[in-house]
Design a protein around this motif. Structure first.
Motif, PDB file in Angstrom:
ATOM      1  N   ARG A   1       0.836  -1.190   0.000  1.00  0.00           N
ATOM      2  CA  ARG A   1       0.000   0.000   0.000  1.00  0.00           C
ATOM      3  C   ARG A   1       0.879   1.250   0.000  1.00  0.00           C
ATOM      4  O   ARG A   1       2.077   1.191   0.294  1.00  0.00           O
ATOM      5  CB  ARG A   1      -0.895  -0.013   1.242  1.00  0.00           C
ATOM      6  CG  ARG A   1      -1.808  -1.228   1.334  1.00  0.00           C
ATOM      7  CD  ARG A   1      -2.386  -1.379   2.733  1.00  0.00           C
ATOM      8  NE  ARG A   1      -3.129  -2.631   2.876  1.00  0.00           N
ATOM      9  CZ  ARG A   1      -3.454  -3.177   4.036  1.00  0.00           C
ATOM     10  NH1 ARG A   1      -3.087  -2.577   5.173  1.00  0.00           N
ATOM     11  NH2 ARG A   1      -4.119  -4.310   4.092  1.00  0.00           N
TER      12      ARG A   1
ATOM     13  N   GLU B   1       3.997   2.172   2.425  1.00  0.00           N
ATOM     14  CA  GLU B   1       4.523   0.994   3.096  1.00  0.00           C
ATOM     15  C   GLU B   1       5.879   0.585   2.537  1.00  0.00           C
ATOM     16  O   GLU B   1       6.188   0.848   1.387  1.00  0.00           O
ATOM     17  CB  GLU B   1       3.546  -0.185   2.974  1.00  0.00           C
ATOM     18  CG  GLU B   1       2.257  -0.016   3.748  1.00  0.00           C
ATOM     19  CD  GLU B   1       1.408  -1.270   3.714  1.00  0.00           C
ATOM     20  OE1 GLU B   1       0.643  -1.485   4.671  1.00  0.00           O
ATOM     21  OE2 GLU B   1       1.485  -2.042   2.723  1.00  0.00           O
TER      22      GLU B   1
ATOM     23  N   THR C   1       3.989   0.252   8.000  1.00  0.00           N
ATOM     24  CA  THR C   1       2.876   1.004   7.418  1.00  0.00           C
ATOM     25  C   THR C   1       3.133   2.504   7.533  1.00  0.00           C
ATOM     26  O   THR C   1       3.999   2.953   8.283  1.00  0.00           O
ATOM     27  CB  THR C   1       1.558   0.658   8.140  1.00  0.00           C
ATOM     28  OG1 THR C   1       1.648   1.090   9.500  1.00  0.00           O
ATOM     29  CG2 THR C   1       1.308  -0.845   8.124  1.00  0.00           C
TER      30      THR C   1
ATOM     31  N   THR D   1       2.977  -1.897  11.891  1.00  0.00           N
ATOM     32  CA  THR D   1       3.483  -2.962  11.019  1.00  0.00           C
ATOM     33  C   THR D   1       2.385  -3.978  10.741  1.00  0.00           C
ATOM     34  O   THR D   1       1.408  -4.086  11.491  1.00  0.00           O
ATOM     35  CB  THR D   1       4.684  -3.699  11.653  1.00  0.00           C
ATOM     36  OG1 THR D   1       4.262  -4.318  12.862  1.00  0.00           O
ATOM     37  CG2 THR D   1       5.852  -2.751  11.900  1.00  0.00           C
ATOM     38  N   ARG D   2       2.544  -4.710   9.669  1.00  0.00           N
ATOM     39  CA  ARG D   2       1.714  -5.875   9.364  1.00  0.00           C
ATOM     40  C   ARG D   2       2.626  -6.902   8.712  1.00  0.00           C
ATOM     41  O   ARG D   2       3.738  -6.572   8.262  1.00  0.00           O
ATOM     42  CB  ARG D   2       0.535  -5.516   8.444  1.00  0.00           C
ATOM     43  CG  ARG D   2       0.915  -5.082   7.034  1.00  0.00           C
ATOM     44  CD  ARG D   2      -0.299  -4.598   6.260  1.00  0.00           C
ATOM     45  NE  ARG D   2       0.037  -4.214   4.891  1.00  0.00           N
ATOM     46  CZ  ARG D   2      -0.200  -4.960   3.807  1.00  0.00           C
ATOM     47  NH1 ARG D   2      -0.777  -6.149   3.938  1.00  0.00           N
ATOM     48  NH2 ARG D   2       0.119  -4.524   2.595  1.00  0.00           N
TER      49      ARG D   2
END
Length: 303
Positions: A6, A9, A32, A37-38
């Motif tokens: 995205r 990111e 992010t 974070t992811r």
């Protein structure tokens, strides 16, 4: 990978995930734009054999993962796929990350087996609009490798079983590699709470075929991980969970023996990820001995 992130990111960390045989797996930590974070997971085929078959395997998984979304089976979400290595060094697939972990220890297996059985029943109940490809069974009577010091009579009889034509079956949606190494659990701290399954991964072999084949594959894995009795127990748990297997013992024997004999051809590679995950005692010799005991038990029970 950044083309599929995205706005704002970026990849801030990577971690190798262990336990797989066919591919290298990495967890990617994504920073992010909001400072959080992811995680995503990258599957990469690097072994020459699997690179050769990667296009078909990754196209299968890329097609299956969207079908599973909202179907009652927790699986990763597809982010992107590069089956021909047009953009990556090797054929790869990028997917969402699921919580949980694989659990391969003997401790707690009696609680996990019914959960595995119920999960497989749910998978077999799926009826996608587009049926996946027909199952493939590569093992033949001529490619079986009888372990050293095995029960020669039992193995000869088992090999004769798969010389016969495959019995008729009612087709089901198969995972085709359903086994503890591809199931993620949330395991609570010691106490009254029971574990729960958080997801099922590795859908590259998804196909259409007899439920017995998926049950047989998980049974063989359980027999090698925890002992032959657990391999036999899984079929009972599957039926207790509402699953339907072949009515005739001879038909069940065909599918279950076919899967068990397939392990004889790759026994050296089967135990490696288990040892990496902490089961150091599962040497090649131990796995061979358990496979021999399981084949013998199948022939005694159903032969």
């Amino acid at each position: 990978m950044s083309r599929h992130l995205r706005a704002g990111e970026r990849i801030v960390g990577t971690e190798a995930l262990h336990g797989g045989i066919t591919a290298e797996m990495r967890r990617l930590t994504i920073g992010t734009g909001e400072g959080g974070t992811r995680d995503l997971v990258l599957r990469t085929f690097v072994d020459p054999f699997f690179v050769e078959h990667a296009e078909d395997l990754l196209k299968t998984e890329a097609g299956v993962l969207p079908l599973l979304a909202g179907a009652g089976v927790s699986a990763p979400g597809l982010v992107a796929a590069d089956p021909t290595a047009a953009h990556c060094e090797y054929p790869s697939l990028l997917m969402t990350h699921l919580t949980g972990r694989t659990v391969l220890d003997d401790e707690g297996v009696e609680a996990r087996v019914p959960l595995l059985a119920r999960q497989l029943v749910a998978i077999h109940a799926l009826r996608p609009a587009e049926r996946p490809r027909e199952y493939v069974a590569l093992t033949t009577a001529d490619t079986v490798v009888t372990p050293k010091d095995a029960d020669a009579a039992a193995w000869a009889a088992a090999i004769d079983v798969i010389r016969e034509p495959a019995p008729p079956y009612e087709g089901r949606f198969l995972h085709r590699d359903f086994q503890p190494g591809n199931v993620l659990f949330d395991v609570p701290l010691p106490g009254p709470a029971v574990p729960r399954i958080t997801g099922v991964v590795d859908w590259v072999q998804t196909s259409w075929g007899p439920a017995d084949l998926d049950v047989a594959h998980c049974s063989t894995n359980l027999a090698l991980l925890h002992g032959p009795a657990w391999g036999l127990r899984f079929a009972e748990a599957y039926e207790e969970a509402g699953g339907v297997l072949a009515a005739a013992a001879s038909e069940r024997l065909y599918w279950w023996v076919r899967d068990a004999l397939a392990f004889s051809e790759e026994v050296q590679s089967v135990g490696r990820p288990w040892r990496e995950a902490g089961r150091k005692e599962l040497t090649t010799r131990v796995v061979e001995e358990r496979l021999d005991a399981y084949v013998t038990a199948l022939m005694d029970a159903l032969g």
